[in-house]
Design an enzyme around this catalytic site. Structure first.
Site, PDB file in Angstrom:
ATOM      1  N   ASP A   1      -2.862 -15.367   3.103  1.00  0.00           N
ATOM      2  CA  ASP A   1      -3.559 -14.633   4.162  1.00  0.00           C
ATOM      3  C   ASP A   1      -4.848 -14.002   3.630  1.00  0.00           C
ATOM      4  O   ASP A   1      -4.809 -13.162   2.733  1.00  0.00           O
ATOM      5  CB  ASP A   1      -2.637 -13.522   4.692  1.00  0.00           C
ATOM      6  CG  ASP A   1      -3.227 -12.773   5.868  1.00  0.00           C
ATOM      7  OD1 ASP A   1      -3.143 -13.286   7.005  1.00  0.00           O
ATOM      8  OD2 ASP A   1      -3.803 -11.675   5.669  1.00  0.00           O
TER       9      ASP A   1
ATOM     10  N   HIS B   1      -9.827 -10.728  13.836  1.00  0.00           N
ATOM     11  CA  HIS B   1      -9.230  -9.733  12.939  1.00  0.00           C
ATOM     12  C   HIS B   1      -8.840  -8.438  13.673  1.00  0.00           C
ATOM     13  O   HIS B   1      -7.830  -7.816  13.349  1.00  0.00           O
ATOM     14  CB  HIS B   1     -10.235  -9.416  11.827  1.00  0.00           C
ATOM     15  CG  HIS B   1      -9.637  -8.805  10.605  1.00  0.00           C
ATOM     16  ND1 HIS B   1     -10.086  -9.075   9.346  1.00  0.00           N
ATOM     17  CD2 HIS B   1      -8.628  -7.918  10.424  1.00  0.00           C
ATOM     18  CE1 HIS B   1      -9.380  -8.388   8.458  1.00  0.00           C
ATOM     19  NE2 HIS B   1      -8.489  -7.681   9.091  1.00  0.00           N
TER      20      HIS B   1
END
Ligand SMILES: NC(=O)c1ccc[n+]([C@@H]2O[C@H](COP(=O)([O-])OP(=O)(O)OC[C@H]3O[C@@H](n4cnc5c(N)ncnc54)[C@H](O)[C@@H]3O)[C@@H](O)[C@H]2O)c1
Ligand SMILES: OCCc1c[nH]c2ccccc12
Length: 292
Positions: free
Chosen positions: A62, A122
């Site tokens: 990630d 995000h």
């Protein structure tokens, strides 16, 4: 009851399988945000960290544009000895939202790959054109540059806006999730799951970072299963159908995080952690774009 190993992957709403434990290279790893580090300098510690995660069998990595660790992830995955198609790479867009096509192009160059497995918005806090950015992600998906697309830190109201215009639905909402914060924002887990949006948990190990009411329960379960409290929490996360994104600079801890497929908590144990966790709220990260 399904076998303990069955949770090694989750299946996204688009049918793609995703490795159920991710190693994160944001937060403490985002050393490139140190002012003294130049943009084109790579941090050997981060490169080693990604290699350690892969060596520990965690093939799901990630990252994000703003972590400044994409360059390191790119070097590590290209030198890992594991085929690109066996790895699962996530990155996220936050800064360059006016042009998602250009933003992913930059990320892909740093990541040394032609595609990401997952591209996330995000956070919804810093710009208002969520729908436009989502359309950009849909284009990138159609071009094969993002195999799956999703969001992070989204509240119900943000997901509703996306779902209204989506030709391709988000497959994931990555939020802070652990026993002490089971709804980063009101109703978000239930709403996401109802719409087939898998919850990814960042900061899944919240409860072991400071003392709280779960401590004796985690200790008892650790003894019962011969697992560490971190492994008990990771297993609870998986059994809640949530995908943990954990982090450590220590290879042994990464290995530990991935050794959770040989035991199963009973339904009562899962419920107990859920219930006791809910009695004590603790948030480690941001909400509405504000850090704590
Ligand atoms: N989307 C977002 O806004 C967002 C926000 C925060 C984090 N993230 C992602 O999630 C990743 C993980 O977040 P996190 O670092 O808060 O996760 P985490 O809850 O796994 O915490 C990691 C920390 O826990 C401790 N730890 C790890 N393993 C342990 C063990 N076995 N025993 C005891 N302590 C242990 C270490 O101090 C480590 O730094 C980040 O790197 C990033 O990729 C995303
Ligand atoms: O996703 C984790 C939170 C976050 C947002 N922007 C960042 C920049 C550097 C490190 C962490 C973050």
């Amino acid at each position: 009851m399904t076998s303990a190993a069955a949770l090694k992957t989750f299946t996204l709403s688009n049918g793609i399988k995703i490795p159920s434990i991710a190693a994160g290279f944001g937060t403490k790893w985002a050393s490139r945000h140190r002012p003294e580090q130049k943009e084109d300098e790579l941090d050997p510690g981060v490169i080693q960290g990604v290699k350690d995660a892969i060596a520990a069998g965690i093939y799901h990595i990630d990252g994000a544009e703003v972590y400044g660790t994409e360059g390191e992830i790119g070097v590590a995955i290209s030198e890992s000895g594991v085929k690109r198609e066996d790895l699962y790479i996530t990155t996220k867009i936050m800064k360059n939202v006016t042009d998602p096509i250009a933003a992913l192009k930059t990320s892909l160059t740093k990541l040394k790959t032609d595609y990401v497995d997952l591209y996330l918005i995000h956070a919804p806090f810093f710009f208002d054109n969520l729908e436009e950015v989502w359309k950009g992600l849909e284009t990138l998906h159609k071009e094969g540059k993002a195999k799956s697309i999703g969001v992070s830190n989204f509240k119900v109201e943000h997901l509703e806006r996306i779902l209204k215009v989506a030709e391709i639905k988000p497959v994931i909402n990555q939020i802070e999730f652990h026993p002490y914060l089971q709804n980063q924002s009101p109703g978000i887990v239930e709403f996401s799951q109802k719409h087939g949006v898998l919850i990814e948990a960042y900061s899944p190990l919240g409860p072991i970072k400071e003392k709280g009411p779960l401590d004796p329960i985690l200790e008892d379960l650790s003894k019962k299963y011969s697992k560490t409290p971190a492994q008990i929490i990771i297993r609870w996360t998986l059994q809640r159908n949530v995908l943990p994104v954990t982090a450590s600079a220590k290879p042994d801890r990464l290995k530990e995080a991935n050794e959770v497929f040989d035991f199963t908590l009973t339904e009562e144990e899962v419920s107990k952690i859920t219930e006791v966790g809910n009695s004590h709220e603790k948030r480690f990260f941001w909400t509405d774009g504000k850090y704590f």
